[in-house]
Design a protein around this motif. Structure first.
Motif, short mmCIF file in Angstrom:
data_model
loop_
_atom_site.label_atom_id
_atom_site.label_comp_id
_atom_site.label_asym_id
_atom_site.label_seq_id
_atom_site.Cartn_x
_atom_site.Cartn_y
_atom_site.Cartn_z
N MET A 1 0.85 -1.17 0.00
CA MET A 1 0.00 0.00 0.00
C MET A 1 0.90 1.23 0.00
SD MET A 1 -2.90 1.07 2.78
CE MET A 1 -3.89 -0.37 2.52
N LYS A 2 0.72 2.10 -0.97
CA LYS A 2 1.50 3.33 -1.05
C LYS A 2 0.95 4.38 -0.09
CE LYS A 2 3.02 3.14 -5.82
NZ LYS A 2 2.97 3.82 -7.10
N THR A 3 1.86 5.19 0.43
CA THR A 3 1.40 6.30 1.27
C THR A 3 0.96 7.43 0.36
OG1 THR A 3 3.61 7.19 1.45
CG2 THR A 3 2.91 5.69 3.17
N SER A 4 0.00 8.20 0.82
CA SER A 4 -0.56 9.28 0.03
C SER A 4 -0.50 10.56 0.84
CB SER A 4 -2.01 8.97 -0.33
OG SER A 4 -2.63 10.08 -0.91
N LYS A 5 -0.22 11.65 0.17
CA LYS A 5 -0.20 12.92 0.90
C LYS A 5 -1.61 13.43 1.18
CE LYS A 5 0.21 15.90 -3.16
NZ LYS A 5 0.96 16.94 -3.79
N GLY A 7 -4.06 11.52 2.63
CA GLY A 7 -4.72 10.74 3.66
C GLY A 7 -4.62 9.25 3.40
N MET A 8 -5.45 8.51 4.07
CA MET A 8 -5.40 7.06 4.04
C MET A 8 -5.90 6.53 2.70
SD MET A 8 -7.18 4.41 6.68
CE MET A 8 -8.80 5.01 6.34
N PRO A 9 -5.05 5.81 1.95
CA PRO A 9 -5.52 5.23 0.69
C PRO A 9 -6.33 3.97 0.96
CG PRO A 9 -3.24 4.68 1.02
CD PRO A 9 -3.63 5.60 2.16
N PRO A 10 -7.37 3.73 0.19
CA PRO A 10 -8.16 2.52 0.39
C PRO A 10 -7.41 1.30 -0.16
CG PRO A 10 -8.99 3.72 -1.49
CD PRO A 10 -7.92 4.58 -0.87
N PRO A 11 -7.73 0.11 0.33
CA PRO A 11 -7.09 -1.09 -0.23
C PRO A 11 -7.53 -1.27 -1.68
CG PRO A 11 -8.75 -1.68 1.40
CD PRO A 11 -8.63 -0.20 1.42
N LYS A 12 -6.60 -1.75 -2.50
CA LYS A 12 -6.89 -1.88 -3.93
C LYS A 12 -7.39 -3.26 -4.32
CE LYS A 12 -3.91 1.81 -5.52
NZ LYS A 12 -4.56 2.68 -4.63
N THR A 13 -7.09 -4.27 -3.52
CA THR A 13 -7.50 -5.63 -3.84
C THR A 13 -8.22 -6.27 -2.66
OG1 THR A 13 -5.44 -6.60 -3.06
CG2 THR A 13 -5.51 -5.94 -5.37
N ARG A 14 -8.90 -7.35 -2.95
CA ARG A 14 -9.56 -8.11 -1.89
C ARG A 14 -8.54 -8.64 -0.89
NH1 ARG A 14 -14.52 -11.53 -1.83
NH2 ARG A 14 -14.30 -12.82 0.01
N ARG A 15 -7.38 -9.03 -1.40
CA ARG A 15 -6.32 -9.56 -0.54
C ARG A 15 -5.87 -8.50 0.47
NH1 ARG A 15 -0.88 -12.69 -2.49
NH2 ARG A 15 -0.09 -13.05 -0.41
N GLU A 16 -5.67 -7.27 0.02
CA GLU A 16 -5.28 -6.19 0.94
C GLU A 16 -6.37 -5.94 1.98
OE1 GLU A 16 -4.26 -2.53 -0.96
OE2 GLU A 16 -2.64 -3.43 -2.10
N PHE A 17 -7.63 -5.96 1.54
CA PHE A 17 -8.74 -5.70 2.45
C PHE A 17 -8.84 -6.80 3.51
CE2 PHE A 17 -13.43 -5.70 3.33
CZ PHE A 17 -13.43 -4.53 4.04
#
Length: 84
Positions: A1-5, A7-17
């Motif tokens: 998961m990349k950091t974003s300036k 705020g919190m980025p949402p998970p991109k895949t089911r696996r991350e979630f």
């Protein structure tokens, strides 16, 4: 998961979630095993009502229909706090 300036980025895949939700489950287990009354009170007040309703499919995957907004936000926040 990349950091974003922004705020919190949402998970991109089911696996991350699912990973984020398992992080929440591990933290819940840690709180219960700690025996700290203040942590337990906070857990049962804020987290438990949302985590207790999460169900699994027979194949072991999480049923997304049983995950409410609070559980999703707490799980994603656990991951984001470990990244920052």
């Amino acid at each position: 998961m990349k950091t974003s300036k922004y705020g919190m980025p949402p998970p991109k895949t089911r696996r991350e979630f699912e990973h984020n939700l398992f992080l929440l489950a591990e933290d819940s287990h840690r709180v219960v095993e700690s025996g700290n009354d203040d942590l337990l009170r906070n857990f049962f007040w804020a987290t438990y009502p949302h985590v207790k309703n999460i169900k699994n499919h027979p194949n072991g995957r999480l049923n997304f229909l049983t995950i409410n907004e609070q559980a999703r936000l707490q799980a994603n926040m656990k991951k984001w706090m470990s990244v920052t």
